[in-house]
Design a protein around this motif. Structure first.
Motif, PDB file in Angstrom:
ATOM      1  N   LEU A 115      -4.999  -0.033 -11.646  1.00  0.00           N
ATOM      2  CA  LEU A 115      -3.710   0.174 -10.983  1.00  0.00           C
ATOM      3  C   LEU A 115      -3.924   1.128  -9.812  1.00  0.00           C
ATOM      4  O   LEU A 115      -4.313   2.282 -10.006  1.00  0.00           O
ATOM      5  N   PHE A 116      -3.705   0.641  -8.611  1.00  0.00           N
ATOM      6  CA  PHE A 116      -3.793   1.461  -7.407  1.00  0.00           C
ATOM      7  C   PHE A 116      -2.406   2.014  -7.092  1.00  0.00           C
ATOM      8  O   PHE A 116      -1.420   1.275  -7.148  1.00  0.00           O
ATOM      9  N   VAL A 117      -2.366   3.297  -6.766  1.00  0.00           N
ATOM     10  CA  VAL A 117      -1.080   3.931  -6.463  1.00  0.00           C
ATOM     11  C   VAL A 117      -1.129   4.564  -5.078  1.00  0.00           C
ATOM     12  O   VAL A 117      -1.943   5.448  -4.813  1.00  0.00           O
ATOM     13  N   GLY A 118      -0.273   4.076  -4.192  1.00  0.00           N
ATOM     14  CA  GLY A 118      -0.147   4.634  -2.848  1.00  0.00           C
ATOM     15  C   GLY A 118       1.014   5.603  -2.784  1.00  0.00           C
ATOM     16  O   GLY A 118       1.595   6.000  -3.803  1.00  0.00           O
ATOM     17  N   GLU A 119       1.350   5.967  -1.556  1.00  0.00           N
ATOM     18  CA  GLU A 119       2.368   6.983  -1.330  1.00  0.00           C
ATOM     19  C   GLU A 119       3.780   6.382  -1.345  1.00  0.00           C
ATOM     20  O   GLU A 119       4.629   6.729  -2.155  1.00  0.00           O
ATOM     21  N   GLY A 120       3.991   5.474  -0.418  1.00  0.00           N
ATOM     22  CA  GLY A 120       5.302   4.842  -0.306  1.00  0.00           C
ATOM     23  C   GLY A 120       5.218   3.764   0.750  1.00  0.00           C
ATOM     24  O   GLY A 120       4.270   3.733   1.529  1.00  0.00           O
ATOM     25  N   PRO A 121       6.184   2.878   0.795  1.00  0.00           N
ATOM     26  CA  PRO A 121       6.144   1.773   1.762  1.00  0.00           C
ATOM     27  C   PRO A 121       6.221   2.274   3.207  1.00  0.00           C
ATOM     28  O   PRO A 121       6.916   3.245   3.493  1.00  0.00           O
ATOM     29  N   GLY A 122       5.493   1.607   4.088  1.00  0.00           N
ATOM     30  CA  GLY A 122       5.636   1.816   5.522  1.00  0.00           C
ATOM     31  C   GLY A 122       6.473   0.685   6.107  1.00  0.00           C
ATOM     32  O   GLY A 122       7.121  -0.077   5.358  1.00  0.00           O
ATOM     33  N   ALA A 123       6.447   0.556   7.419  1.00  0.00           N
ATOM     34  CA  ALA A 123       7.293  -0.439   8.087  1.00  0.00           C
ATOM     35  C   ALA A 123       6.979  -1.868   7.623  1.00  0.00           C
ATOM     36  O   ALA A 123       7.897  -2.648   7.334  1.00  0.00           O
ATOM     37  N   ASN A 124       5.699  -2.207   7.554  1.00  0.00           N
ATOM     38  CA  ASN A 124       5.327  -3.579   7.164  1.00  0.00           C
ATOM     39  C   ASN A 124       5.745  -3.897   5.738  1.00  0.00           C
ATOM     40  O   ASN A 124       6.223  -4.994   5.438  1.00  0.00           O
ATOM     41  N   GLU A 125       5.540  -2.907   4.876  1.00  0.00           N
ATOM     42  CA  GLU A 125       5.875  -3.107   3.463  1.00  0.00           C
ATOM     43  C   GLU A 125       7.382  -3.252   3.287  1.00  0.00           C
ATOM     44  O   GLU A 125       7.855  -4.077   2.506  1.00  0.00           O
ATOM     45  N   ASP A 126       8.126  -2.443   4.044  1.00  0.00           N
ATOM     46  CA  ASP A 126       9.585  -2.490   3.991  1.00  0.00           C
ATOM     47  C   ASP A 126      10.094  -3.856   4.468  1.00  0.00           C
ATOM     48  O   ASP A 126      11.075  -4.396   3.962  1.00  0.00           O
ATOM     49  N   GLU A 127       9.381  -4.382   5.447  1.00  0.00           N
ATOM     50  CA  GLU A 127       9.769  -5.673   6.013  1.00  0.00           C
ATOM     51  C   GLU A 127       9.452  -6.825   5.058  1.00  0.00           C
ATOM     52  O   GLU A 127      10.244  -7.736   4.864  1.00  0.00           O
ATOM     53  N   GLN A 128       8.246  -6.753   4.459  1.00  0.00           N
ATOM     54  CA  GLN A 128       7.779  -7.877   3.648  1.00  0.00           C
ATOM     55  C   GLN A 128       8.032  -7.725   2.151  1.00  0.00           C
ATOM     56  O   GLN A 128       7.863  -8.676   1.385  1.00  0.00           O
ATOM     57  N   GLY A 129       8.388  -6.510   1.732  1.00  0.00           N
ATOM     58  CA  GLY A 129       8.721  -6.307   0.320  1.00  0.00           C
ATOM     59  C   GLY A 129       7.532  -6.253  -0.600  1.00  0.00           C
ATOM     60  O   GLY A 129       7.658  -6.491  -1.810  1.00  0.00           O
ATOM     61  N   GLU A 130       6.357  -5.906  -0.045  1.00  0.00           N
ATOM     62  CA  GLU A 130       5.157  -5.809  -0.884  1.00  0.00           C
ATOM     63  C   GLU A 130       4.306  -4.618  -0.448  1.00  0.00           C
ATOM     64  O   GLU A 130       4.211  -4.352   0.754  1.00  0.00           O
ATOM     65  N   PRO A 131       3.681  -3.923  -1.421  1.00  0.00           N
ATOM     66  CA  PRO A 131       2.872  -2.749  -1.057  1.00  0.00           C
ATOM     67  C   PRO A 131       1.612  -3.142  -0.278  1.00  0.00           C
ATOM     68  O   PRO A 131       1.046  -4.222  -0.504  1.00  0.00           O
ATOM     69  N   PHE A 132       1.198  -2.299   0.629  1.00  0.00           N
ATOM     70  CA  PHE A 132      -0.076  -2.436   1.348  1.00  0.00           C
ATOM     71  C   PHE A 132      -0.283  -3.820   1.982  1.00  0.00           C
ATOM     72  O   PHE A 132      -1.237  -4.525   1.672  1.00  0.00           O
ATOM     73  N   VAL A 133       0.628  -4.177   2.861  1.00  0.00           N
ATOM     74  CA  VAL A 133       0.474  -5.435   3.597  1.00  0.00           C
ATOM     75  C   VAL A 133       0.189  -5.199   5.080  1.00  0.00           C
ATOM     76  O   VAL A 133      -0.036  -6.147   5.823  1.00  0.00           O
ATOM     77  N   GLY A 134       0.166  -3.939   5.503  1.00  0.00           N
ATOM     78  CA  GLY A 134      -0.143  -3.634   6.909  1.00  0.00           C
ATOM     79  C   GLY A 134      -1.635  -3.362   7.094  1.00  0.00           C
ATOM     80  O   GLY A 134      -2.465  -3.906   6.365  1.00  0.00           O
ATOM     81  N   ARG A 135      -1.946  -2.501   8.063  1.00  0.00           N
ATOM     82  CA  ARG A 135      -3.355  -2.209   8.355  1.00  0.00           C
ATOM     83  C   ARG A 135      -4.087  -1.577   7.176  1.00  0.00           C
ATOM     84  O   ARG A 135      -5.240  -1.898   6.900  1.00  0.00           O
ATOM     85  N   SER A 136      -3.391  -0.677   6.494  1.00  0.00           N
ATOM     86  CA  SER A 136      -4.002  -0.059   5.302  1.00  0.00           C
ATOM     87  C   SER A 136      -4.358  -1.117   4.261  1.00  0.00           C
ATOM     88  O   SER A 136      -5.369  -1.008   3.581  1.00  0.00           O
ATOM     89  N   GLY A 137      -3.484  -2.113   4.173  1.00  0.00           N
ATOM     90  CA  GLY A 137      -3.714  -3.192   3.216  1.00  0.00           C
ATOM     91  C   GLY A 137      -4.957  -4.001   3.553  1.00  0.00           C
ATOM     92  O   GLY A 137      -5.709  -4.409   2.663  1.00  0.00           O
ATOM     93  N   THR A 138      -5.175  -4.210   4.851  1.00  0.00           N
ATOM     94  CA  THR A 138      -6.370  -4.941   5.282  1.00  0.00           C
ATOM     95  C   THR A 138      -7.632  -4.151   4.927  1.00  0.00           C
ATOM     96  O   THR A 138      -8.614  -4.716   4.444  1.00  0.00           O
TER      97      THR A 138
END
Ligand code: URA
Length: 198
Positions: free
Chosen positions: A37-60
């Motif tokens: 289980l990976f735990v990040g801080e909180g959603p950023g703009a991309n995550e807020d838009e897409q509704g999923e954790p780590f989908v922006g640059r950090s996700g890549t």
């Protein structure tokens, strides 16, 4: 209630500032029986838009790192300390972290992961309940009681740290390798694959 539904927060108005800044609640993603289980801080703009954790640059960065140790996104579960995007991407404050803690604890209790990997300072300090020098302590395995149950927690730098500081790439990669080994999900070739190309 279905197996996954009770891990999904569909309505919450505990944090007035986050209710204002979010466009949706971003719940954890991935199998509810994952070993990691990976735990990040909180959603950023991309995550807020897409509704999923780590989908922006950090996700890549995270996906690339996982691949290097023989894992992929679908093998792990990923969630955040807070599920709503803070305004201007500021850190969630103590009260917001506390408001969201029960949701995280429920997710951990349900998963019973082999290892919890904290991505960065905020989740590391939140779950260890002490100050953490993440760069120095990355790769360190701790035992911590969460809601009364002992859990194994591995400190890791945030994937975004590797974008600002190249020297952290190896720190990040080594921590992921250790996580995969601890969970018994490492591809034995995984750790070597990056070196093979050099
Ligand atoms: N950074 C985080 O800590 N969490 C996310 O979901 C995305 C970026």
């Amino acid at each position: 209630m279905g197996e996954m539904e009770d891990l999904c927060v569909t309505e919450c108005t505990r944090c007035p500032a986050l209710v204002d800044s979010r466009s949706r609640i971003v719940n954890g993603a991935g199998p509810d029986d994952a070993d990691l289980l990976f735990v990040g801080e909180g959603p950023g703009a991309n995550e807020d838009e897409q509704g999923e954790p780590f989908v922006g640059r950090s996700g890549t960065v995270l996906d690339d790192g996982l691949r290097d140790v023989g894992l992929e996104r679908g093998d792990i579960r990923i969630t955040n300390c807070v599920r709503c995007r803070p305004p201007e991407n500021r850190d969630p404050n103590k009260e917001e972290l506390a408001n969201c803690r029960g949701y995280l604890e429920r997710e951990i209790a349900r998963l019973e992961p082999e290892v919890i990997v904290t991505l960065g300072k905020v989740p590391s300090e939140h779950l260890l309940e002490r100050s953490v020098a993440v760069t120095k302590e990355a790769g360190s395995l701790e035992e911590v009681r969460i809601d009364g149950t002992p859990r194994r927690l591995l400190i890791c730098v945030h994937p975004a740290a590797t974008l600002y500081d190249r020297s952290q790439e190896e720190t990040f990669e080594n921590a992921l390798q250790r996580a995969a080994e601890l969970a018994g999900v490492a591809d034995s070739e995984g750790g070597q694959s990056r070196l093979d190309g050099f």
